[in-house]
Design an enzyme around this catalytic site. Structure first.
Site, PDB file in Angstrom:
ATOM      1  N   HIS A   1      -1.596  69.602 -37.786  1.00  0.00           N
ATOM      2  CA  HIS A   1      -1.061  69.431 -36.315  1.00  0.00           C
ATOM      3  C   HIS A   1      -1.843  68.796 -35.427  1.00  0.00           C
ATOM      4  O   HIS A   1      -3.060  69.170 -35.676  1.00  0.00           O
ATOM      5  CB  HIS A   1      -0.344  70.786 -35.883  1.00  0.00           C
ATOM      6  CG  HIS A   1       0.678  70.597 -34.614  1.00  0.00           C
ATOM      7  ND1 HIS A   1       0.033  70.146 -33.352  1.00  0.00           N
ATOM      8  CD2 HIS A   1       1.802  70.489 -34.581  1.00  0.00           C
ATOM      9  CE1 HIS A   1       1.150  70.123 -32.479  1.00  0.00           C
ATOM     10  NE2 HIS A   1       2.168  70.374 -33.290  1.00  0.00           N
TER      11      HIS A   1
ATOM     12  N   ASP B   1      -4.830  78.274 -38.302  1.00  0.00           N
ATOM     13  CA  ASP B   1      -3.688  78.156 -37.237  1.00  0.00           C
ATOM     14  C   ASP B   1      -2.302  78.771 -37.764  1.00  0.00           C
ATOM     15  O   ASP B   1      -1.896  78.361 -38.886  1.00  0.00           O
ATOM     16  CB  ASP B   1      -3.258  76.331 -36.990  1.00  0.00           C
ATOM     17  CG  ASP B   1      -2.094  76.355 -36.159  1.00  0.00           C
ATOM     18  OD1 ASP B   1      -1.265  77.072 -35.976  1.00  0.00           O
ATOM     19  OD2 ASP B   1      -2.020  74.893 -36.400  1.00  0.00           O
TER      20      ASP B   1
ATOM     21  N   GLN C   1       2.949  78.483 -37.783  1.00  0.00           N
ATOM     22  CA  GLN C   1       4.027  78.425 -38.595  1.00  0.00           C
ATOM     23  C   GLN C   1       4.021  79.635 -39.504  1.00  0.00           C
ATOM     24  O   GLN C   1       5.002  79.707 -40.601  1.00  0.00           O
ATOM     25  CB  GLN C   1       4.198  77.036 -39.248  1.00  0.00           C
ATOM     26  CG  GLN C   1       4.432  75.641 -38.384  1.00  0.00           C
ATOM     27  CD  GLN C   1       5.670  76.033 -37.732  1.00  0.00           C
ATOM     28  OE1 GLN C   1       6.499  76.528 -38.056  1.00  0.00           O
ATOM     29  NE2 GLN C   1       5.733  74.993 -36.784  1.00  0.00           N
TER      30      GLN C   1
ATOM     31  N   LYS D   1       7.704  80.717 -31.185  1.00  0.00           N
ATOM     32  CA  LYS D   1       8.283  80.223 -32.523  1.00  0.00           C
ATOM     33  C   LYS D   1       8.587  81.410 -33.184  1.00  0.00           C
ATOM     34  O   LYS D   1       9.166  81.433 -34.347  1.00  0.00           O
ATOM     35  CB  LYS D   1       7.087  79.335 -33.258  1.00  0.00           C
ATOM     36  CG  LYS D   1       6.804  78.002 -32.852  1.00  0.00           C
ATOM     37  CD  LYS D   1       5.832  77.482 -33.444  1.00  0.00           C
ATOM     38  CE  LYS D   1       5.067  76.273 -32.972  1.00  0.00           C
ATOM     39  NZ  LYS D   1       5.737  74.909 -32.685  1.00  0.00           N
TER      40      LYS D   1
ATOM     41  N   CYS E   1       4.173  65.737 -34.872  1.00  0.00           N
ATOM     42  CA  CYS E   1       2.634  65.906 -34.310  1.00  0.00           C
ATOM     43  C   CYS E   1       1.765  65.933 -35.557  1.00  0.00           C
ATOM     44  O   CYS E   1       0.713  66.901 -35.471  1.00  0.00           O
ATOM     45  CB  CYS E   1       2.603  67.171 -33.563  1.00  0.00           C
ATOM     46  SG  CYS E   1       3.679  66.949 -31.960  1.00  0.00           S
TER      47      CYS E   1
HETATM   48  N1  PMP Z   1       0.224  74.135 -35.180  1.00  0.00           N
HETATM   49  C1  PMP Z   1       1.415  73.883 -35.899  1.00  0.00           C
HETATM   50  C2  PMP Z   1       0.899  74.136 -37.162  1.00  0.00           C
HETATM   51  C3  PMP Z   1       2.580  73.775 -35.296  1.00  0.00           C
HETATM   52  O1  PMP Z   1       3.577  73.633 -35.921  1.00  0.00           O
HETATM   53  C4  PMP Z   1       2.754  73.706 -33.912  1.00  0.00           C
HETATM   54  C5  PMP Z   1       3.904  73.611 -33.079  1.00  0.00           C
HETATM   55  N2  PMP Z   1       4.500  72.680 -33.877  1.00  0.00           N
HETATM   56  C6  PMP Z   1       1.267  73.929 -33.047  1.00  0.00           C
HETATM   57  C7  PMP Z   1       0.322  74.126 -33.954  1.00  0.00           C
HETATM   58  C8  PMP Z   1       1.172  74.056 -31.545  1.00  0.00           C
HETATM   59  O2  PMP Z   1       2.149  75.043 -30.973  1.00  0.00           O
HETATM   60  P1  PMP Z   1       2.436  75.123 -29.532  1.00  0.00           P
HETATM   61  O3  PMP Z   1       3.233  73.860 -29.058  1.00  0.00           O
HETATM   62  O4  PMP Z   1       3.042  76.310 -29.431  1.00  0.00           O
HETATM   63  O5  PMP Z   1       0.942  75.435 -28.759  1.00  0.00           O
END
Ligand code: PMP
Length: 389
Positions: free
Chosen positions: A100, A177, A180, A203, A343
């Site tokens: 991401h 990270d 997910q 999430k 993203c």
């Molecule tokens: N890493 C991953 C794999 C994600 O899916 C996301 C959210 N789409 C994020 C980081 C970022 O999370 P947040 O927007 O809650 O900071």
């Protein structure tokens, strides 16, 4: 409405909403400051949330759990604290092509600032991480390996424990990270032996604006705080200050008290179901949905093709309909899915595509919803074929 955009954020159970209302109605005060009962109640509730998170991710010590705004903030902190303190010119940071943006850009910025090199682990044809390539790209120059535990596009769950072992053999630290993964499976940071693990409350049934940075005690204890101010200090003199011990040293200013309490309630809710059950249920939904999606003529599913190796995130394209058109048409039928690059622009480029549609499932989704979704896709496809053939 059918909500299939859980990788973006989850819906909130009444139990979590009630915990927020209850805090604001009955226990609202600032934490760690007041000598009065109300503040003690707020402090206890806030610190209990930390204990809940500690148990949820199987951390050894409560001091290893820091509250942040979410995964993005956690990763930015790491780049600006651990990264800035430990990464020098010529050092290497290793991430993967499925990250991401929040696990790419902070490292890019750091690498540019200090003259370090950012390297990417390749993916195999099925979208899984190429571990041989990871091994090949690690050397004594590698100082940080930061990889997503579960992809928000490919439905892949990465072997973090093996990566951590490799990283440690080369003297690097391992960051996972967990944005997910934490909502969907049992997390054991000690078993994975990661140095840092990050995730977001929103999430996993919790509120927005609250997340977690887990760090191993010894690593965290050597790190400088990311921010300075109230709550995190011990003594302040005109020209210097001493800081609180962990975890408070990293939580400058009035924290997101309600958010942490809400996250604690989400942890209770998920723990009450059982994370093994959560994972099994979602896996049963994937086993049901993936073959049906793959059977739609003209569909390309990204990531592993078999449901045993595919988590509840299913990204795909239909040859005859653009991802955004499909998502818009689904929205008109009351089905909420995401379309776009999610993203993950470097991943999209790696796959040679601009966008995908993404269905992402969670505990409240059902087989009936999947059936309805498949029916509607058939109708949309027919419409586009008829109108734009
Ligand atoms: N890493 C991953 C794999 C994600 O899916 C996301 C959210 N789409 C994020 C980081 C970022 O999370 P947040 O927007 O809650 O900071």
């Amino acid at each position: 409405m059918i909500y299939f955009d859980n990788a973006a954020t989850s819906q909130k159970p009444q139990f979590v909403i009630d915990s927020l209302v209850d805090y604001y109605q009955n226990d609202n005060a600032n934490v760690h400051r007041g000598i009065y009962e109300l503040s003690e109640r707020a402090t206890n509730a806030y610190e209990q949330a930390r204990d809940k998170v500690q148990n949820f991710i199987h951390a050894k010590k409560r001091e290893e759990v820091l509250f942040t705004r979410g995964t993005t903030e956690s990763l930015n902190w790491l780049a600006s604290t651990y990264g800035a303190e430990n990464i020098k010119q010529g050092d290497e940071i290793l991430i993967s092509y499925m990250e991401h943006h929040s696990n790419i850009v902070p490292w890019q910025q750091l690498a540019q600032r200090v003259g370090a090199n950012l390297k990417y682990i390749n993916l195999k044809a099925d979208g899984t991480l190429d571990l041989a390539d990871a091994e090949e790209k690690m050397s004594d120059r590698t100082k940080i390996v930061s990889v997503t535990h579960a992809s928000n596009v490919l439905g892949v769950v990465n072997p973090i424990k093996e990566l951590a072992q490799m990283a440690h053999q080369h003297g690097a630290i391992m960051i996972a990270d967990g944005a997910q993964s934490a909502p969907h499976m049992v997390i054991d940071v000690q078993d994975m032996n990661v140095d840092f693990f990050t995730f977001s409350g929103h999430k996993m049934l919790g509120p927005t604006g609250i997340g977690v940075l887990y760090g191993k005690y010894d690593v965290l204890n050597k790190m400088n705080p990311a921010q300075f101010g109230g709550e995190m200090i011990e003594l302040v003199d005109l020209h210097e200050a001493t800081f609180q011990p962990l975890p408070w040293r990293f939580e400058a200013g009035t924290p997101n008290i309600a958010g942490a309490i809400g996250l604690g309630a989400a942890v209770d809710y998920l723990t009450n179901i059982g994370m093994t059950e959560v994972e099994a249920y979602e896996q049963s939904l994937v086993s049901y949905a993936l073959p049906k999606i793959k059977k739609i003529p003209g569909v390309t599913v990204y990531g592993p093709q078999d449901s045993e190796h595919h988590s509840g995130v299913i990204a795909f394209n239909l040859d005859s309909v653009h991802a955004h058109d499909l998502a818009t048409a689904l929205d008109q039928e009351g089905i909420e899915v995401r379309a776009g690059h999610h993203c993950t622009q470097p991943l999209m480029r790696y796959l040679g595509i601009a966008a995908t549609v993404r269905v992402s499932l969670y505990i409240y989704n059902t087989r009936e919803e999947i059936d309805h979704f498949i029916d509607i896709i058939g109708k949309i496809k027919e419409y586009f074929n008829r109108e734009f053939a």
